[in-house]
Design a protein around this motif. Structure first.
Motif, mmCIF file in Angstrom:
data_model
loop_
_atom_site.group_PDB
_atom_site.id
_atom_site.type_symbol
_atom_site.label_atom_id
_atom_site.label_comp_id
_atom_site.label_asym_id
_atom_site.label_seq_id
_atom_site.Cartn_x
_atom_site.Cartn_y
_atom_site.Cartn_z
ATOM 1 N N ILE A 193 -52.875 53.730 76.513
ATOM 2 C CA ILE A 193 -53.956 54.712 76.427
ATOM 3 C C ILE A 193 -53.383 56.100 76.198
ATOM 4 C CG2 ILE A 193 -55.823 55.771 77.744
ATOM 5 C CD1 ILE A 193 -56.424 52.956 76.827
ATOM 6 N N TYR A 248 -61.875 43.601 82.319
ATOM 7 C CA TYR A 248 -61.593 44.920 82.897
ATOM 8 C C TYR A 248 -61.709 44.855 84.408
ATOM 9 C CZ TYR A 248 -61.983 46.940 78.237
ATOM 10 O OH TYR A 248 -61.798 47.255 76.935
ATOM 11 N N ARG A 267 -53.852 60.863 86.842
ATOM 12 C CA ARG A 267 -53.700 59.556 87.465
ATOM 13 C C ARG A 267 -52.270 59.053 87.284
ATOM 14 N NH1 ARG A 267 -57.092 57.223 84.279
ATOM 15 N NH2 ARG A 267 -58.854 57.983 85.438
ATOM 16 N N HIS A 327 -65.358 52.020 74.236
ATOM 17 C CA HIS A 327 -64.429 52.170 75.339
ATOM 18 C C HIS A 327 -64.236 53.667 75.537
ATOM 19 C CE1 HIS A 327 -60.583 52.197 77.483
ATOM 20 N NE2 HIS A 327 -60.866 50.974 77.852
ATOM 21 N N PRO A 328 -64.164 54.117 76.780
ATOM 22 C CA PRO A 328 -64.096 55.569 76.983
ATOM 23 C C PRO A 328 -62.848 56.229 76.423
ATOM 24 C CG PRO A 328 -63.977 54.360 79.059
ATOM 25 C CD PRO A 328 -64.341 53.388 78.024
ATOM 26 N N ALA A 329 -61.794 55.488 76.163
ATOM 27 C CA ALA A 329 -60.546 56.155 75.786
ATOM 28 C C ALA A 329 -60.103 55.851 74.377
ATOM 29 C CB ALA A 329 -59.439 55.768 76.751
ATOM 30 N N LEU A 356 -58.758 43.042 85.895
ATOM 31 C CA LEU A 356 -57.552 43.863 85.993
ATOM 32 C C LEU A 356 -57.687 44.877 87.124
ATOM 33 C CD1 LEU A 356 -56.784 44.455 82.240
ATOM 34 C CD2 LEU A 356 -55.299 43.353 83.880
ATOM 35 N N ASP A 389 -57.817 61.264 79.486
ATOM 36 C CA ASP A 389 -57.295 59.899 79.486
ATOM 37 C C ASP A 389 -56.194 59.730 80.515
ATOM 38 O OD1 ASP A 389 -58.996 59.244 77.555
ATOM 39 O OD2 ASP A 389 -57.567 59.280 75.914
ATOM 40 N N LEU A 390 -55.483 60.814 80.806
ATOM 41 C CA LEU A 390 -54.447 60.736 81.840
ATOM 42 C C LEU A 390 -55.049 60.866 83.228
ATOM 43 C CD1 LEU A 390 -51.617 62.930 80.327
ATOM 44 C CD2 LEU A 390 -51.674 60.479 80.497
ATOM 45 N N GLY A 391 -56.322 61.214 83.297
ATOM 46 C CA GLY A 391 -56.981 61.336 84.586
ATOM 47 C C GLY A 391 -57.161 62.760 85.063
ATOM 48 N N ARG A 443 -45.801 60.651 83.593
ATOM 49 C CA ARG A 443 -46.586 59.777 82.729
ATOM 50 C C ARG A 443 -46.137 59.870 81.272
ATOM 51 N NH1 ARG A 443 -51.617 57.879 83.726
ATOM 52 N NH2 ARG A 443 -51.317 56.948 81.686
ATOM 53 N N ARG A 488 -49.423 55.988 86.885
ATOM 54 C CA ARG A 488 -49.380 54.702 86.220
ATOM 55 C C ARG A 488 -49.163 53.615 87.267
ATOM 56 N NH1 ARG A 488 -45.050 55.227 82.155
ATOM 57 N NH2 ARG A 488 -43.772 54.274 83.742
ATOM 58 N N ALA A 494 -51.602 51.532 80.725
ATOM 59 C CA ALA A 494 -51.907 52.952 80.880
ATOM 60 C C ALA A 494 -51.140 53.785 79.856
ATOM 61 C CB ALA A 494 -51.551 53.407 82.287
ATOM 62 N N ASP A 500 -61.089 54.974 84.731
ATOM 63 C CA ASP A 500 -62.100 54.903 83.677
ATOM 64 C C ASP A 500 -61.526 55.025 82.271
ATOM 65 O OD1 ASP A 500 -61.402 57.412 84.347
ATOM 66 O OD2 ASP A 500 -63.376 58.296 84.127
ATOM 67 N N ALA A 501 -60.358 55.637 82.128
ATOM 68 C CA ALA A 501 -59.810 55.752 80.779
ATOM 69 C C ALA A 501 -59.217 54.437 80.305
ATOM 70 C CB ALA A 501 -58.747 56.842 80.738
ATOM 71 N N GLU A 502 -58.694 53.649 81.223
ATOM 72 C CA GLU A 502 -58.037 52.408 80.814
ATOM 73 C C GLU A 502 -58.959 51.208 80.991
ATOM 74 O OE1 GLU A 502 -54.833 52.614 83.572
ATOM 75 O OE2 GLU A 502 -54.685 54.714 83.049
ATOM 76 N N LEU A 503 -59.521 51.094 82.185
ATOM 77 C CA LEU A 503 -60.263 49.881 82.523
ATOM 78 C C LEU A 503 -61.765 50.118 82.529
ATOM 79 C CD1 LEU A 503 -58.028 48.537 85.403
ATOM 80 C CD2 LEU A 503 -57.890 48.088 82.981
ATOM 81 N N VAL A 504 -62.232 51.116 81.830
ATOM 82 C CA VAL A 504 -63.648 51.465 81.744
ATOM 83 C C VAL A 504 -64.180 51.848 83.114
ATOM 84 C CG1 VAL A 504 -65.889 50.772 80.903
ATOM 85 C CG2 VAL A 504 -63.866 49.865 79.836
#
Lengths: 181, 343, 429
Positions: free
Chosen positions: C414, B153, B309, C54-56, B156, C159-161, C237, B311, C411, B230-234
């Motif tokens: 997720i 993570y 966020r 994992h958070p997501a 990346l 998850d999308l931020g 997204r 992409r 992304a 944080d959602a993708e890469l912790v």
């Protein structure tokens, strides 16, 4: 739901099909407005393909049943759904615990992939031709098939690193009360 | 003495410089917890909740509790990490952030106790270049931290950081070129003085927008927080960091926000100048700058609460296909106007 | 426990590492790193073990993801981390004691779990559910649907931020949970639905509170729409990412909003109405291409429709008993116990032994927020079910994830997972 007459018609049609044969259909049940056709294990793929042509194209669910103490003990149910006519038909195949083999339908119905794995995991029915028949819910190294009715209910040792015999061969084994011996 | 690397606008006595350094460092250190609590309080309000309200009056001591908690934690390190770099990386981040803070002018040269003192760390004649130099080094803090963690993570996250920071640094720099053309100086105090007639946010509005957008990416703040994501890469590059090292990254991130706010204030919002010809006494200048910085920081927090966020590919194409051409065009047009109007 | 099998499994887990991809593609410029003093050039695929923490991943889902840079090349879901043997447990409990256990499977749609089970038992035992109970069930089911969609919306936005959406959604979710607490005494896992009806009639003041909620909810949904649906970043997204057409979805057994987002208006509430759903006037939102945007838009639109159903059920709520009067199935009212010997006997039998259900097998399906939630029930004539199997939509839908997200960015994986809305409690059971 097909009514009782239509169920018999379907059964007749299945019997007439050469790849299923007269002995392919074991019996039909019409219970609480729900139609079930029980077939011989070897005919499962042919039957489901036939039914798909008849419109029962959507495989909504696969589940296993243990008919203990009746023989053959294990049953696998396929819930077929005709979305156009909103019609359900259950196809049932029963296998014994000694020879729990059944053809996989995961090739034609990808949805059966996980569901057959679950039936294998819980009941030990082996689906021949399944692309990846492994345990799915229980740990990979689990022994026994917990949803069988004769599976003992009780505690089983929890393995941590400190009492894992693979990592600590000398470690004292916890008193095993579990089913796996 | 060897050749000076850059011309420095005004020298004070050595002891004044040390004193100034301490004061500015202290101010920076105090501002970070304030931004921290402000962000958490504001995010709370944006999100229909209270935010921290247990530690101290109105929860104001919450950052203190956070810092104490983080600093007293075990300095954990994964077995796969590269030890020295893992320890060094947060330090790089924090040093570069503090160094960049030194050039933000909080006021003009003042007479204090008979000495002439500039209310800034140093006034180098290459102000923006100095800023970008340290911004480029700051990237190593993130990159090395992510790489040295030995975690996928983090790796990346570090890769994303590398691509993102380099891409947006170009636009950020080009956005300032327009201002530099107009002000015809690279000194930040000089730029402020040049805004006596009109703040550069008006003539350089496009540059302002580009700079602000690129700054979000440079500081790894939402909606460009892909390095943390944080959602993708912790946690991205700081996934494996804990305790004091994490606190360092955290500190550096907020200090970077402050630095960027300071630069925006200086370059586009007229620094310590007030509109409508108001000329308050010299001691008001730092307050004016701090208030303007606070407004910009508020905007940063506001955007974080609002926007999702981007992409990775969208981020890159936005940086290269939208921001960079726009920044170039802005610089070009400004140059033409400057040349034409000076004839 | 055999040690060999275990060690082999451990070895397999540890072997997850970088794998070579072969020769790198030729650079278009004709230059290579070697020209610049670089060393031997190789490309590798990165295997990333995403989860179970994992958070997501919305629980303890573990995805074995193979990455080529930022692009996902292969996804293997690994599940079973919260398998608690609920179906096995149910075989050892009396029929009415199964309900609380089953409710804990899909912990976001507990009313649906109990509803699927209750309809199955009612089908075997041939119990008629009174109209009022059916309407009360509909009200609670639809409230539950909104609640489940709200949790989905909040976590997906997270998850999308878009971090703030989470709290906005949970604000309305609280209102729904308050309503549940009022009618059933619990916020979650209420055990409100019983075989033959509902546990208790709604208390005084419930309808007023429900009305207040129904009045406020469409406006709130408008706000969510304004925040997300007209946000350029969200649209970028979601639009065109990870689409899957209806045919493939059907092959994977996917139902619910995911199938509807691909343009197939299959909804069991319309197709095979249960519990008086045919009394209500509502529409089924459908999408067009089945990308993430459609999945998102369909679920948001469903909230409006659910509110509409609740409004109609609330206004048309008939008077009458709230649970069947069949004393072999439902407990007699409290006041009868003091006067009627028969009631006392029924009460005693039901509480100690439970109801007896005639032998048979039934599969009964309802439309949960995630798709077809089916309950297979086999009764052997005793007071405990011989087999309970729940066809959980999350479990089936998860299989489509690889097909959807392969070849997309990490992304988007997720985001797709979020739009899939899996609930791991339901997957692992």
């Amino acid at each position: 739901m097909p009514d009782a007459t239509e169920l018999e018609l379907i059964a007749q049609e299945l019997r007439a099909a050469p790849e299923i044969g007269a002995d392919g259909v074991v019996q039909t049940t019409f219970f609480r407005e729900r139609a079930t056709v029980e077939i011989a294990p070897k005919a499962i793929r042919a039957t489901l393909s036939r039914l798909r042509e008849r419109g029962y194209a959507f495989l909504s669910s696969v589940h296993g049943v243990d008919y203990f103490p009746h023989e053959p003990r294990l049953g696998v149910h396929y819930e077929m759904l005709d979305m156009a006519r909103v019609d359900r038909l259950t196809v049932k195949a029963r296998v014994s615990t000694q020879d729990p083999h059944l053809d996989s339908v995961a090739g034609e119905w990808p949805t059966a992939d996980h569901q057959e794995r679950e039936v294998y995991d819980m009941f030990g029915v082996i689906f021949d031709g399944h692309p990846d028949l492994r345990r799915i819910l229980m740990p990979e190294d689990y022994e026994g098939h917990p949803q069988r009715r004769d599976f003992p209910i009780g505690g089983e040792p929890v393995f941590f690193t400190f009492n894992d015999p693979a990592e600590h061969p000398a470690a004292e084994q916890p008193a095993s009360t579990g089913p796996s011996q | 003495m060897a050749l000076p690397l850059a011309e420095v606008g005004y020298y004070e006595e050595w002891w004044v410089q040390i004193l100034k350094g301490i004061v500015i460092f202290a101010v920076a250190l105090q501002l970070v917890p304030i931004v921290l609590i402000a962000e958490r309080k504001l995010l709370g309000r944006f999100q229909g909740r209270y935010g921290p309200n247990r530690v101290g009056p109105y929860g104001m001591l919450q950052p203190l509790a956070d810092i104490v908690k983080l600093l007293t934690k075990e300095q954990f390190r994964p077995t796969t990490s590269a030890g020295l770099l893992f320890a060094l990386a947060p330090g790089i981040s924090i040093v570069t952030a503090v160094a960049a803070f030194a050039i933000i002018p909080f006021g003009d040269v003042q007479h204090i106790g008979g000495e002439r003192v500039g209310l800034y760390g140093i006034d180098v004649s290459i102000g923006p270049l100095y800023l970008f130099a340290f911004g480029a080094i700051a990237f190593y803090g993130i990159m090395l931290g992510g790489w040295a963690s030995g975690s996928k993570y983090s790796f990346l996250g570090a890769m994303r950081a590398a691509a993102q920071l380099i891409s947006y640094e170009v636009s950020q720099g080009l956005a300032l070129v327009g201002v530099i053309f107009t002000a015809q100086t690279l000194s930040l105090t000089g730029i402020v003085h040049a805004q006596g007639g009109m703040w550069y946010i008006v003539p350089q509005f496009v540059g302002f927008l580009i700079f602000l957008t690129a700054s979000f990416a440079e500081t790894n703040r939402a909606p460009f927080d892909l390095t943390e994501a944080d959602a993708e890469l912790v946690g991205g590059y700081n996934t494996e960091f804990g305790g004091g090292r994490f606190a360092s990254y955290y500190f550096a991130e907020y200090l970077n926000v402050l630095v960027v706010s300071g630069i925006v204030t200086t370059v586009f919002l007229g620094g310590w100048l007030l509109p409508f010809g108001v000329h308050p006494p010299g001691w008001v200048d730092p307050i004016v700058v701090l208030v303007k910085m606070g407004l910009v920081t508020f905007f940063f927090i506001w955007v974080r609460a609002t926007l999702p966020r981007l992409r990775y590919d969208q981020l890159m194409s936005f940086g290269w296909k939208v921001l960079l051409p726009l920044a170039t065009l802005n610089a070009l047009v400004t140059a033409v106007i400057v040349v034409v109007s000076h004839k | 426990m055999s040690t060999e099998a275990r060690s082999a499994y451990r070895r397999m887990e540890e072997s997850i590492t970088l794998s070579p991809l072969g020769e790198p593609e030729a650079d278009q410029s004709g230059m290579s790193l070697a020209d610049w003093g670089g060393g031997h050039e190789t490309q590798e695929l990165l295997t990333l073990n995403m989860g179970p923490h994992h958070p997501a991943t919305h629980g303890v889902l573990r995805l074995l993801v193979t990455l080529q840079g930022e692009i996902v090349r292969d996804i293997k879901p690994i599940i079973g981390y919260v398998h608690t043997g609920i179906e096995k447990t149910a075989e050892d409990k009396a029929y009415w004691k199964v309900i609380p256990v089953l409710e804990r499977m899909d912990y976001l749609s507990y009313f649906f779990n109990s509803m699927a089970y209750c309809t199955a038992v009612e089908a075997i035992a041939e119990v008629q559910v009174p109209k009022r109970a059916q309407y009360l069930r509909v009200i609670h089911l639809e409230l539950n649907r909104i609640m489940s969609h709200l949790v989905w919306l909040g976590t997906s936005a997270l998850d999308l931020g878009a971090i703030s959406m989470f709290w906005y959604c949970f604000r309305e979710r609280e209102q729904i949970l308050d309503l549940f607490e009022m009618s059933a005494g619990q916020r979650m896992h209420t055990r409100y639905f019983q075989v033959g009806g509902v546990m208790e009639d709604i208390p005084r003041g419930f309808l007023e509170k429900l009305k207040a909620f129904v009045d406020v909810m469409p406006g709130r949904t408008d706000q969510y729409n304004a925040l997300l649906h007209s946000n350029e970043i969200v649209l970028q997204r979601l639009r065109g990412t990870c689409p899957l057409d209806a045919e493939k979805l059907l092959a994977y057994g996917v139902t619910g909003p995911l199938l509807r987002s691909a343009g197939n208006p299959w909804d069991l509430r319309k197709a095979a109405p249960y519990s008086s759903y045919d009394d209500f006037d509502f529409k089924i939102p459908v999408g067009t291409v089945g990308d993430n945007y459609d999945r998102f838009a369909v679920r948001l639109a469903e909230i409006y429709e659910s509110v509409k159903i609740i409004k109609q059920a609330m206004e048309g709520l008939p008077e009458g008993p709230y649970i069947t009067t069949d004393r072999k199935i439902a407990l007699p009212p409290r006041h009868e116990l003091a006067t009627s010997m028969e009631a006392l006997i029924h009460h005693f039998k039901l509480v100690t032994e439970g109801m007896r259900v005639p032998p048979g097998e039934v599969y009964s399906a309802i439309e949960s927020p995630r798709g077809e939630l089916g309950c297979f029930l086999r009764s052997d004539g005793s007071s405990k079910p011989a087999r309970v199997h729940v066809r959980d939509p999350s479990f089936v839908n998860l299989q489509a994830l690889s097909e959807m997200a392969e070849g997309s960015y990490i992304a988007d994986l997720i985001a797709t997972l979020a739009m899939l809305d899996p609930v791991l409690g339901g997957i692992d059971r």
